[in-house]
Structure formats: C-alpha cells, structure tokens
Motif scaffolding. Structure first.
Motif, PDB file in Angstrom:
ATOM      1  N   ASP A   1       0.810  -1.126  -0.050  1.00  0.00           N
ATOM      2  CA  ASP A   1       0.121  -0.039   0.110  1.00  0.00           C
ATOM      3  C   ASP A   1       0.793   1.225   0.159  1.00  0.00           C
ATOM      4  O   ASP A   1       1.824   1.427   1.010  1.00  0.00           O
ATOM      5  CB  ASP A   1      -0.886   0.186   1.136  1.00  0.00           C
ATOM      6  N   TYR A   2       0.676   2.045  -0.938  1.00  0.00           N
ATOM      7  CA  TYR A   2       1.340   3.345  -1.007  1.00  0.00           C
ATOM      8  C   TYR A   2       0.462   4.429  -0.637  1.00  0.00           C
ATOM      9  O   TYR A   2      -0.862   4.499  -0.977  1.00  0.00           O
ATOM     10  CB  TYR A   2       1.749   3.552  -2.375  1.00  0.00           C
ATOM     11  N   ALA A   3       0.786   5.586   0.104  1.00  0.00           N
ATOM     12  CA  ALA A   3      -0.049   6.772   0.299  1.00  0.00           C
ATOM     13  C   ALA A   3       0.778   7.989   0.408  1.00  0.00           C
ATOM     14  O   ALA A   3       1.982   7.855   0.886  1.00  0.00           O
ATOM     15  CB  ALA A   3      -0.762   6.262   1.400  1.00  0.00           C
ATOM     16  N   PHE A   4       0.320   8.990   0.468  1.00  0.00           N
ATOM     17  CA  PHE A   4       0.809  10.111   0.970  1.00  0.00           C
ATOM     18  C   PHE A   4      -0.073  11.269   1.601  1.00  0.00           C
ATOM     19  O   PHE A   4      -1.017  11.217   1.097  1.00  0.00           O
ATOM     20  CB  PHE A   4       1.597  11.086  -0.409  1.00  0.00           C
ATOM     21  N   GLU A   5       0.477  11.914   2.304  1.00  0.00           N
ATOM     22  CA  GLU A   5      -0.347  13.177   2.896  1.00  0.00           C
ATOM     23  C   GLU A   5       0.574  14.382   2.538  1.00  0.00           C
ATOM     24  O   GLU A   5       1.330  14.594   2.604  1.00  0.00           O
ATOM     25  CB  GLU A   5      -0.098  12.739   4.472  1.00  0.00           C
ATOM     26  N   LEU A   7       0.336  18.061   3.093  1.00  0.00           N
ATOM     27  CA  LEU A   7       0.048  18.935   4.104  1.00  0.00           C
ATOM     28  C   LEU A   7       0.487  20.438   3.899  1.00  0.00           C
ATOM     29  O   LEU A   7       1.404  20.720   3.047  1.00  0.00           O
ATOM     30  CB  LEU A   7       0.595  18.489   5.505  1.00  0.00           C
ATOM     31  N   PRO A   8       0.251  21.526   4.561  1.00  0.00           N
ATOM     32  CA  PRO A   8       0.350  22.819   4.415  1.00  0.00           C
ATOM     33  C   PRO A   8       2.023  23.046   4.390  1.00  0.00           C
ATOM     34  O   PRO A   8       2.574  24.052   3.448  1.00  0.00           O
ATOM     35  CB  PRO A   8      -0.167  23.639   5.179  1.00  0.00           C
ATOM     36  N   ASP A   9       2.503  22.337   5.125  1.00  0.00           N
ATOM     37  CA  ASP A   9       4.124  22.492   5.372  1.00  0.00           C
ATOM     38  C   ASP A   9       4.833  21.432   5.031  1.00  0.00           C
ATOM     39  O   ASP A   9       6.233  21.384   5.070  1.00  0.00           O
ATOM     40  CB  ASP A   9       4.416  22.947   6.626  1.00  0.00           C
ATOM     41  N   SER A  10       4.449  20.345   4.500  1.00  0.00           N
ATOM     42  CA  SER A  10       4.929  19.084   4.167  1.00  0.00           C
ATOM     43  C   SER A  10       4.419  18.080   3.298  1.00  0.00           C
ATOM     44  O   SER A  10       3.113  18.293   3.255  1.00  0.00           O
ATOM     45  CB  SER A  10       5.661  18.419   5.542  1.00  0.00           C
ATOM     46  N   ILE A  11       5.343  17.227   2.729  1.00  0.00           N
ATOM     47  CA  ILE A  11       4.497  16.055   2.261  1.00  0.00           C
ATOM     48  C   ILE A  11       5.163  14.844   2.525  1.00  0.00           C
ATOM     49  O   ILE A  11       6.260  14.603   2.680  1.00  0.00           O
ATOM     50  CB  ILE A  11       4.669  16.221   0.479  1.00  0.00           C
ATOM     51  N   ARG A  12       4.377  13.922   3.032  1.00  0.00           N
ATOM     52  CA  ARG A  12       4.796  12.366   3.657  1.00  0.00           C
ATOM     53  C   ARG A  12       4.380  11.279   2.495  1.00  0.00           C
ATOM     54  O   ARG A  12       3.398  11.413   2.407  1.00  0.00           O
ATOM     55  CB  ARG A  12       4.205  12.450   5.031  1.00  0.00           C
ATOM     56  N   GLY A  17       1.617   1.559   5.293  1.00  0.00           N
ATOM     57  CA  GLY A  17       1.397   2.105   6.666  1.00  0.00           C
ATOM     58  C   GLY A  17       2.814   2.737   7.358  1.00  0.00           C
ATOM     59  O   GLY A  17       2.609   3.481   8.316  1.00  0.00           O
ATOM     60  N   ARG A  18       3.763   2.599   6.675  1.00  0.00           N
ATOM     61  CA  ARG A  18       5.184   3.074   7.377  1.00  0.00           C
ATOM     62  C   ARG A  18       5.650   4.282   6.520  1.00  0.00           C
ATOM     63  O   ARG A  18       5.846   4.270   5.415  1.00  0.00           O
ATOM     64  CB  ARG A  18       6.155   2.122   7.295  1.00  0.00           C
ATOM     65  N   LEU A  19       5.855   5.499   7.384  1.00  0.00           N
ATOM     66  CA  LEU A  19       6.508   6.628   6.583  1.00  0.00           C
ATOM     67  C   LEU A  19       7.911   6.276   6.172  1.00  0.00           C
ATOM     68  O   LEU A  19       8.872   5.938   6.969  1.00  0.00           O
ATOM     69  CB  LEU A  19       6.702   7.705   8.004  1.00  0.00           C
ATOM     70  N   VAL A  20       8.268   6.571   4.979  1.00  0.00           N
ATOM     71  CA  VAL A  20       9.459   6.141   4.131  1.00  0.00           C
ATOM     72  C   VAL A  20      10.132   7.540   3.801  1.00  0.00           C
ATOM     73  O   VAL A  20      11.321   7.330   3.519  1.00  0.00           O
ATOM     74  CB  VAL A  20       9.238   5.013   3.200  1.00  0.00           C
ATOM     75  N   HIS A  21       9.230   8.727   3.656  1.00  0.00           N
ATOM     76  CA  HIS A  21       9.952   9.962   3.383  1.00  0.00           C
ATOM     77  C   HIS A  21       9.187  11.109   3.731  1.00  0.00           C
ATOM     78  O   HIS A  21       8.035  11.034   3.504  1.00  0.00           O
ATOM     79  CB  HIS A  21      10.435   9.937   1.646  1.00  0.00           C
ATOM     80  N   ARG A  25       8.716  21.994   3.936  1.00  0.00           N
ATOM     81  CA  ARG A  25       8.817  23.384   3.138  1.00  0.00           C
ATOM     82  C   ARG A  25      10.182  24.100   3.617  1.00  0.00           C
ATOM     83  O   ARG A  25      10.202  24.227   4.665  1.00  0.00           O
ATOM     84  CB  ARG A  25       7.639  23.956   3.537  1.00  0.00           C
ATOM     85  N   ALA A  26      10.718  24.554   2.691  1.00  0.00           N
ATOM     86  CA  ALA A  26      11.886  25.345   3.064  1.00  0.00           C
ATOM     87  C   ALA A  26      11.614  26.647   3.418  1.00  0.00           C
ATOM     88  O   ALA A  26      10.488  27.291   3.097  1.00  0.00           O
ATOM     89  CB  ALA A  26      13.150  25.253   1.767  1.00  0.00           C
ATOM     90  N   LYS A  27      12.655  27.413   4.323  1.00  0.00           N
ATOM     91  CA  LYS A  27      11.918  28.819   4.481  1.00  0.00           C
ATOM     92  C   LYS A  27      11.857  29.528   3.406  1.00  0.00           C
ATOM     93  O   LYS A  27      12.636  29.571   2.474  1.00  0.00           O
ATOM     94  CB  LYS A  27      13.098  29.108   5.534  1.00  0.00           C
ATOM     95  N   GLY A  28      10.746  30.094   3.209  1.00  0.00           N
ATOM     96  CA  GLY A  28      10.465  31.031   2.105  1.00  0.00           C
ATOM     97  C   GLY A  28       9.878  30.364   0.816  1.00  0.00           C
ATOM     98  O   GLY A  28       9.263  31.050   0.221  1.00  0.00           O
ATOM     99  N   ALA A  29       9.709  29.248   0.993  1.00  0.00           N
ATOM    100  CA  ALA A  29       9.155  28.202  -0.142  1.00  0.00           C
ATOM    101  C   ALA A  29       7.883  27.895   0.192  1.00  0.00           C
ATOM    102  O   ALA A  29       7.366  27.962   1.338  1.00  0.00           O
ATOM    103  CB  ALA A  29      10.002  26.879  -0.216  1.00  0.00           C
ATOM    104  N   VAL A  30       7.086  27.397  -0.707  1.00  0.00           N
ATOM    105  CA  VAL A  30       5.755  27.232  -0.758  1.00  0.00           C
ATOM    106  C   VAL A  30       5.336  25.665  -1.137  1.00  0.00           C
ATOM    107  O   VAL A  30       6.023  25.351  -2.243  1.00  0.00           O
ATOM    108  CB  VAL A  30       4.769  28.190  -1.649  1.00  0.00           C
ATOM    109  N   ILE A  31       4.890  24.879  -0.257  1.00  0.00           N
ATOM    110  CA  ILE A  31       4.496  23.665  -0.867  1.00  0.00           C
ATOM    111  C   ILE A  31       3.313  23.626  -1.989  1.00  0.00           C
ATOM    112  O   ILE A  31       2.470  24.655  -1.795  1.00  0.00           O
ATOM    113  CB  ILE A  31       3.718  22.754   0.295  1.00  0.00           C
TER     114      ILE A  31
END
Length: 94
Positions: A1-5, A7-12, A17-21, A25-31
């Motif tokens: 199973d592959y999934a991603f979240e 979010l406003p400040d990150s992508i997981r 079910g295990r977080l792999v990466h 968001r870098a300072k000043g950058a936008v997701i």
C-alpha cells in the motif's frame, strides 16, 4: 500500500503504513497548493538522492509490471475511502 499526505508545510510518503520519506517546506518556499492529478506508474528513479530513498535498482531480466487494486483521494478532514486507508487511522506508529 502506498499513500501520501499533502499538508500545508510538508508532504509525507508511506509504504504499507510506514513513513518512508518526508519533505518539508524550506524557509520562504511554498508547498504546491494547486489542484493536481493522481498518476500511477512504475519507475526506478536515478541519482544519489533517489538511490538513498528507493535503494539500488537491480534489473530482474524480465518486464516489470505493476498491479493496482484501489486508488482513492481523500480531502483532509473527509471520511476515509476504504478501511485500510491512512486516513482511517489504521496506520501503525512510525
């Protein structure tokens, strides 16, 4: 199973079910916040950055295939699409 979240400040990214990466968001950058597409493919990735995340590719000497049993998009805060979804809360602790 592959999934991603997404979010406003990150992508997981999750596998079984295990977080792999996780990308933050870098300072000043936008997701990215624009609507996108779900694309399914089979790829090996190249370069040191990919190898650290995916492992080294070993050609099996036969065609590679992928099989997808379900694909779903769930907007944050909406009910899950299927019981095994990360959104359903069945994800084990990281």
């Amino acid at each position: 199973d592959y999934a991603f979240e997404w979010l406003p400040d990150s992508i997981r990214w999750f596998i079984n079910g295990r977080l792999v990466h996780e990308g933050h968001r870098a300072k000043g950058a936008v997701i990215p916040a624009h609507p996108g597409k779900i694309c399914l493919s089979l790829w090996i990735g190249t370069g040191d950055g990919m190898r650290a995340w995916l492992g080294r590719f070993t050609n099996p000497g036969q065609p590679l295939t992928a099989r997808f049993e379900r694909v779903a998009f769930t907007r944050q805060g909406e009910p899950c699409q299927f019981p095994g979804s990360n959104v359903c809360g069945s994800r084990p602790p990281q």
